[in-house]
Design an enzyme around this catalytic site. Structure first.
Site, PDB file in Angstrom:
ATOM      1  N   ARG A 144       0.822  -1.208   0.000  1.00  0.00           N
ATOM      2  CA  ARG A 144       0.000   0.000   0.000  1.00  0.00           C
ATOM      3  C   ARG A 144       0.860   1.263   0.000  1.00  0.00           C
ATOM      4  O   ARG A 144       0.345   2.375  -0.115  1.00  0.00           O
ATOM      5  CB  ARG A 144      -0.920   0.031   1.233  1.00  0.00           C
ATOM      6  CG  ARG A 144      -1.990  -1.037   1.222  1.00  0.00           C
ATOM      7  CD  ARG A 144      -2.800  -1.033   2.503  1.00  0.00           C
ATOM      8  NE  ARG A 144      -3.934  -0.136   2.455  1.00  0.00           N
ATOM      9  CZ  ARG A 144      -5.193  -0.515   2.245  1.00  0.00           C
ATOM     10  NH1 ARG A 144      -5.497  -1.773   2.071  1.00  0.00           N
ATOM     11  NH2 ARG A 144      -6.169   0.369   2.215  1.00  0.00           N
ATOM     12  N   TYR A 147       0.828   4.224  -2.568  1.00  0.00           N
ATOM     13  CA  TYR A 147      -0.278   5.184  -2.412  1.00  0.00           C
ATOM     14  C   TYR A 147      -0.087   6.011  -1.134  1.00  0.00           C
ATOM     15  O   TYR A 147      -0.077   7.240  -1.176  1.00  0.00           O
ATOM     16  CB  TYR A 147      -1.585   4.410  -2.361  1.00  0.00           C
ATOM     17  CG  TYR A 147      -2.831   5.269  -2.274  1.00  0.00           C
ATOM     18  CD1 TYR A 147      -3.291   5.999  -3.364  1.00  0.00           C
ATOM     19  CD2 TYR A 147      -3.577   5.325  -1.090  1.00  0.00           C
ATOM     20  CE1 TYR A 147      -4.453   6.764  -3.287  1.00  0.00           C
ATOM     21  CE2 TYR A 147      -4.735   6.085  -1.012  1.00  0.00           C
ATOM     22  CZ  TYR A 147      -5.167   6.804  -2.113  1.00  0.00           C
ATOM     23  OH  TYR A 147      -6.318   7.552  -2.024  1.00  0.00           O
ATOM     24  N   ASP A 148       0.111   5.299   0.002  1.00  0.00           N
ATOM     25  CA  ASP A 148       0.194   5.984   1.299  1.00  0.00           C
ATOM     26  C   ASP A 148       1.371   6.960   1.343  1.00  0.00           C
ATOM     27  O   ASP A 148       1.220   8.126   1.717  1.00  0.00           O
ATOM     28  CB  ASP A 148       0.373   4.963   2.444  1.00  0.00           C
ATOM     29  CG  ASP A 148      -0.768   3.961   2.533  1.00  0.00           C
ATOM     30  OD1 ASP A 148      -1.605   3.920   1.614  1.00  0.00           O
ATOM     31  OD2 ASP A 148      -0.815   3.216   3.527  1.00  0.00           O
ATOM     32  N   SER A 191     -18.466  -0.762  -3.963  1.00  0.00           N
ATOM     33  CA  SER A 191     -18.826  -1.155  -5.330  1.00  0.00           C
ATOM     34  C   SER A 191     -18.811  -2.676  -5.479  1.00  0.00           C
ATOM     35  O   SER A 191     -19.721  -3.262  -6.076  1.00  0.00           O
ATOM     36  CB  SER A 191     -17.897  -0.481  -6.342  1.00  0.00           C
ATOM     37  OG  SER A 191     -16.568  -0.529  -5.905  1.00  0.00           O
ATOM     38  N   ASN A 192     -17.810  -3.338  -4.907  1.00  0.00           N
ATOM     39  CA  ASN A 192     -17.770  -4.815  -4.983  1.00  0.00           C
ATOM     40  C   ASN A 192     -19.039  -5.435  -4.404  1.00  0.00           C
ATOM     41  O   ASN A 192     -19.689  -6.262  -5.042  1.00  0.00           O
ATOM     42  CB  ASN A 192     -16.575  -5.355  -4.177  1.00  0.00           C
ATOM     43  CG  ASN A 192     -15.356  -5.583  -5.053  1.00  0.00           C
ATOM     44  OD1 ASN A 192     -15.322  -5.157  -6.200  1.00  0.00           O
ATOM     45  ND2 ASN A 192     -14.350  -6.231  -4.498  1.00  0.00           N
ATOM     46  N   GLN A 278      -8.887  -0.718  11.567  1.00  0.00           N
ATOM     47  CA  GLN A 278      -9.991   0.163  11.953  1.00  0.00           C
ATOM     48  C   GLN A 278      -9.736   1.559  11.405  1.00  0.00           C
ATOM     49  O   GLN A 278      -8.591   1.968  11.224  1.00  0.00           O
ATOM     50  CB  GLN A 278     -10.134   0.216  13.475  1.00  0.00           C
ATOM     51  CG  GLN A 278      -8.842   0.571  14.179  1.00  0.00           C
ATOM     52  CD  GLN A 278      -8.999   0.614  15.700  1.00  0.00           C
ATOM     53  OE1 GLN A 278     -10.052   0.310  16.245  1.00  0.00           O
ATOM     54  NE2 GLN A 278      -7.947   1.012  16.385  1.00  0.00           N
TER      55      GLN A 278
HETATM   56  P1  NAD Z   1     -10.944   7.585  -9.187  1.00  0.00           P
HETATM   57  O1  NAD Z   1      -9.958   6.527  -9.490  1.00  0.00           O
HETATM   58  O2  NAD Z   1     -12.353   7.385  -9.620  1.00  0.00           O
HETATM   59  O3  NAD Z   1     -10.456   8.981  -9.785  1.00  0.00           O
HETATM   60  C1  NAD Z   1      -9.105   9.315  -9.974  1.00  0.00           C
HETATM   61  C2  NAD Z   1      -8.989  10.004 -11.329  1.00  0.00           C
HETATM   62  O4  NAD Z   1      -7.626  10.404 -11.538  1.00  0.00           O
HETATM   63  C3  NAD Z   1      -9.353   9.093 -12.496  1.00  0.00           C
HETATM   64  O5  NAD Z   1     -10.231   9.758 -13.369  1.00  0.00           O
HETATM   65  C4  NAD Z   1      -8.014   8.796 -13.162  1.00  0.00           C
HETATM   66  O6  NAD Z   1      -8.143   8.499 -14.538  1.00  0.00           O
HETATM   67  C5  NAD Z   1      -7.264  10.068 -12.875  1.00  0.00           C
HETATM   68  N1  NAD Z   1      -5.815   9.904 -12.930  1.00  0.00           N
HETATM   69  C6  NAD Z   1      -5.056   8.931 -12.372  1.00  0.00           C
HETATM   70  N2  NAD Z   1      -3.759   9.128 -12.651  1.00  0.00           N
HETATM   71  C7  NAD Z   1      -3.692  10.264 -13.408  1.00  0.00           C
HETATM   72  C8  NAD Z   1      -2.634  10.969 -14.003  1.00  0.00           C
HETATM   73  N3  NAD Z   1      -1.345  10.565 -13.890  1.00  0.00           N
HETATM   74  N4  NAD Z   1      -2.923  12.097 -14.724  1.00  0.00           N
HETATM   75  C9  NAD Z   1      -4.206  12.509 -14.866  1.00  0.00           C
HETATM   76  N5  NAD Z   1      -5.257  11.866 -14.317  1.00  0.00           N
HETATM   77  C10 NAD Z   1      -4.998  10.756 -13.586  1.00  0.00           C
HETATM   78  O7  NAD Z   1     -10.882   7.836  -7.613  1.00  0.00           O
HETATM   79  P2  NAD Z   1     -11.730   8.791  -6.669  1.00  0.00           P
HETATM   80  O8  NAD Z   1     -12.318   7.939  -5.629  1.00  0.00           O
HETATM   81  O9  NAD Z   1     -12.585   9.690  -7.455  1.00  0.00           O
HETATM   82  O10 NAD Z   1     -10.557   9.617  -5.974  1.00  0.00           O
HETATM   83  C11 NAD Z   1     -10.256  10.953  -6.320  1.00  0.00           C
HETATM   84  C12 NAD Z   1      -9.154  11.473  -5.410  1.00  0.00           C
HETATM   85  O11 NAD Z   1      -9.592  11.441  -4.054  1.00  0.00           O
HETATM   86  C13 NAD Z   1      -7.866  10.659  -5.482  1.00  0.00           C
HETATM   87  O12 NAD Z   1      -6.762  11.533  -5.411  1.00  0.00           O
HETATM   88  C14 NAD Z   1      -7.933   9.798  -4.237  1.00  0.00           C
HETATM   89  O13 NAD Z   1      -6.656   9.455  -3.774  1.00  0.00           O
HETATM   90  C15 NAD Z   1      -8.662  10.720  -3.272  1.00  0.00           C
HETATM   91  N6  NAD Z   1      -9.340   9.941  -2.225  1.00  0.00           N
HETATM   92  C16 NAD Z   1     -10.470   9.233  -2.503  1.00  0.00           C
HETATM   93  C17 NAD Z   1     -11.071   8.482  -1.498  1.00  0.00           C
HETATM   94  C18 NAD Z   1     -12.329   7.687  -1.742  1.00  0.00           C
HETATM   95  O14 NAD Z   1     -12.782   7.009  -0.819  1.00  0.00           O
HETATM   96  N7  NAD Z   1     -12.959   7.737  -2.882  1.00  0.00           N
HETATM   97  C19 NAD Z   1     -10.509   8.461  -0.218  1.00  0.00           C
HETATM   98  C20 NAD Z   1      -9.339   9.176   0.013  1.00  0.00           C
HETATM   99  C21 NAD Z   1      -8.770   9.929  -0.984  1.00  0.00           C
HETATM  100  N1  UDP Z   2     -12.931  -5.497   1.397  1.00  0.00           N
HETATM  101  C1  UDP Z   2     -13.638  -6.685   1.476  1.00  0.00           C
HETATM  102  N2  UDP Z   2     -14.146  -7.202   0.329  1.00  0.00           N
HETATM  103  C2  UDP Z   2     -14.012  -6.592  -0.874  1.00  0.00           C
HETATM  104  C3  UDP Z   2     -13.304  -5.381  -0.956  1.00  0.00           C
HETATM  105  C4  UDP Z   2     -12.762  -4.864   0.202  1.00  0.00           C
HETATM  106  O1  UDP Z   2     -13.800  -7.256   2.544  1.00  0.00           O
HETATM  107  O2  UDP Z   2     -14.527  -7.140  -1.875  1.00  0.00           O
HETATM  108  C5  UDP Z   2     -12.394  -4.912   2.638  1.00  0.00           C
HETATM  109  C6  UDP Z   2     -10.919  -4.548   2.575  1.00  0.00           C
HETATM  110  O3  UDP Z   2     -10.109  -5.651   2.924  1.00  0.00           O
HETATM  111  C7  UDP Z   2     -10.861  -3.413   3.583  1.00  0.00           C
HETATM  112  C8  UDP Z   2     -12.221  -2.749   3.466  1.00  0.00           C
HETATM  113  O4  UDP Z   2     -13.076  -3.690   2.856  1.00  0.00           O
HETATM  114  O5  UDP Z   2     -10.711  -3.934   4.881  1.00  0.00           O
HETATM  115  C9  UDP Z   2     -12.213  -1.468   2.626  1.00  0.00           C
HETATM  116  O6  UDP Z   2     -11.575  -1.759   1.405  1.00  0.00           O
HETATM  117  P1  UDP Z   2     -11.456  -0.706   0.218  1.00  0.00           P
HETATM  118  O7  UDP Z   2     -10.580  -1.324  -0.811  1.00  0.00           O
HETATM  119  O8  UDP Z   2     -12.814  -0.269  -0.194  1.00  0.00           O
HETATM  120  O9  UDP Z   2     -10.791   0.570   0.872  1.00  0.00           O
HETATM  121  P2  UDP Z   2      -9.532   0.815   1.839  1.00  0.00           P
HETATM  122  O10 UDP Z   2      -8.979  -0.497   2.316  1.00  0.00           O
HETATM  123  O11 UDP Z   2      -8.560   1.565   0.992  1.00  0.00           O
HETATM  124  O12 UDP Z   2     -10.114   1.584   2.936  1.00  0.00           O
END
Ligand code: NAD
Ligand code: UDP
Length: 315
Positions: A144, A147-148, A191-192, A278
């Site tokens: 991870r 990303y992190d 979504s899953n 958590q």
């Molecule tokens: P998403 O994957 O649907 O959207 C990300 C978008 O960025 C996509 O359209 C992708 O094509 C575009 N992208 C990726 N790499 C790129 C690049 N190199 N150049 C241009 N575009 C690029 O995800 P999301 O859930 O909409 O997340 C949006 C932002 O919010 C992200 O930065 C994500 O890290 C942050 N975020 C989301 C969540 C969440 O739960 N959805 C939580 C924490 C942070």
């Molecule tokens: N998870 C799960 N089944 C799935 C997808 C995810 O049990 O089909 C679990 C995953 O292991 C995590 C939590 O759901 O503990 C949230 O996962 P997600 O990938 O949505 O987000 P994140 O882990 O980045 O918070």
């Protein structure tokens, strides 16, 4: 925000980005949506492309961009574990080079810039719930980390550009957000589970299902974005944006089955490495500085999301 600003949304064709583009247009702004379509979908913004104040640009933020804008929302980055782990080097480049390029643009144009950071900066947290003052517990070598650590480095860049170049920054730490336009195959839990429930296939619980997450509906999140962007230059964050109501993954699965009236069964699959046990945001700061808190209950947000996926699967 003031009326009619030129706003760049990087990652604008993604799940959150597409809702943000729509909201900014509705508020009267000009929107430049920049995306390389790695995880985004043209379908998400198809209804916007003929609007006169909307412009769409295929561009990868790891390369410099020269445009004139007033505000920048930097959302470009794959957000689901399977997508950000697919090409970890590109994920790090997107976070780090993308931040440098967007911050450079903000510096030149004097734009205000928003960073979509994440609760993942807290890693597998040893403090619960997580306040912004917590430095986190991240494995820098794990699967991870691309990303992190990428998002952590991006935060560092935002704060250094602010201190060194006086760039006006706003950093939000987003906790698990869900809603319509999530990608059906992005592997995230909401979504899953919905797709599995709607197709009556097994619901994939990773591990024992007792790990927790706190789920924020996308409209609540965007309300937080707008409130943060509207604060004065002295408030820069980081600020947690998320719903503090915490659920186990098993509870989420049971709720999805109930709301979809599904015949799916829960099955247990191996827990991925470094999966946080958590997660719950401490939103004291957002409440006091932004007068923000989420309003949409998980049950209500899930109904909207299920409706979206039902139509998507039918088409
Ligand atoms: P998403 O994957 O649907 O959207 C990300 C978008 O960025 C996509 O359209 C992708 O094509 C575009 N992208 C990726 N790499 C790129 C690049 N190199 N150049 C241009 N575009 C690029 O995800 P999301 O859930 O909409 O997340 C949006 C932002 O919010 C992200 O930065 C994500 O890290 C942050 N975020 C989301 C969540 C969440 O739960 N959805 C939580 C924490 C942070
Ligand atoms: N998870 C799960 N089944 C799935 C997808 C995810 O049990 O089909 C679990 C995953 O292991 C995590 C939590 O759901 O503990 C949230 O996962 P997600 O990938 O949505 O987000 P994140 O882990 O980045 O918070």
């Amino acid at each position: 925000m003031r009326a009619s600003r030129r706003v760049l949304v990087s990652g604008g064709a993604g799940f959150i980005g597409s809702h943000l583009c729509e909201l900014l247009l509705a508020e009267g702004h000009e929107v430049l949506c920049v995306d390389n379509y790695f995880t985004g979908w043209r379908r998400n913004i198809e209804h916007l492309v003929n609007k006169p104040r909307f412009e769409l640009m295929r561009h990868d933020v790891t390369f410099p961009l020269y445009v004139e804008v007033d505000d920048i929302f930097n959302l470009a980055c794959p957000a689901s574990p399977i997508h950000y782990q697919h090409d970890p080097v590109q994920t790090l480049k997107t976070s780090v080079h993308g931040a440098i390029n967007m911050l450079g643009l903000a510096k030149r144009t004097r734009a205000k810039i928003f960073q979509a950071s994440t609760s993942e900066v807290y890693g597998d947290p040893t403090v619960h719930p997580q306040p912004e003052s917590y430095w986190g517990h991240v494995n820098p070598l794990g699967i991870r980390a691309c990303y992190d650590e990428g998002k952590r480095a991006a935060e560092t860049l935002f704060f250094d550009y602010h201190r060194q170049h006086k760039v006006r920054i706003k950093v939000a730490r987003i906790f698990n957000t869900y809603g319509p336009r999530m990608h059906p195959n992005d592997g995230r839990v909401v979504s899953n589970f919905i797709v599995q429930a709607l197709t009556n296939t097994d619901i994939s619980i990773y591990g024992d299902g007792n790990q927790t997450r706190s789920f924020c509906y996308v409209t609540d999140l965007l309300d937080g974005f707008m409130k943060l962007m509207a604060t004065g230059d002295d408030f820069i964050g980081p600020v947690n944006l998320g719903n503090p109501v915490e659920f186990t993954i098993r509870q989420l699965a049971e709720l999805v089955i109930e709301l979809t009236d599904s015949k799916s069964k829960l099955i247990s699959l191996p827990l991925p490495a470094d999966d946080p046990r958590q997660r719950q945001p401490d939103i004291t700061l957002a409440r006091s500085a932004l007068q923000w808190e989420p309003k949409v209950a998980l049950r209500d947000g899930l109904k909207e999301t299920i409706d979206y996926f039902r139509k998507l699967l039918a088409s």
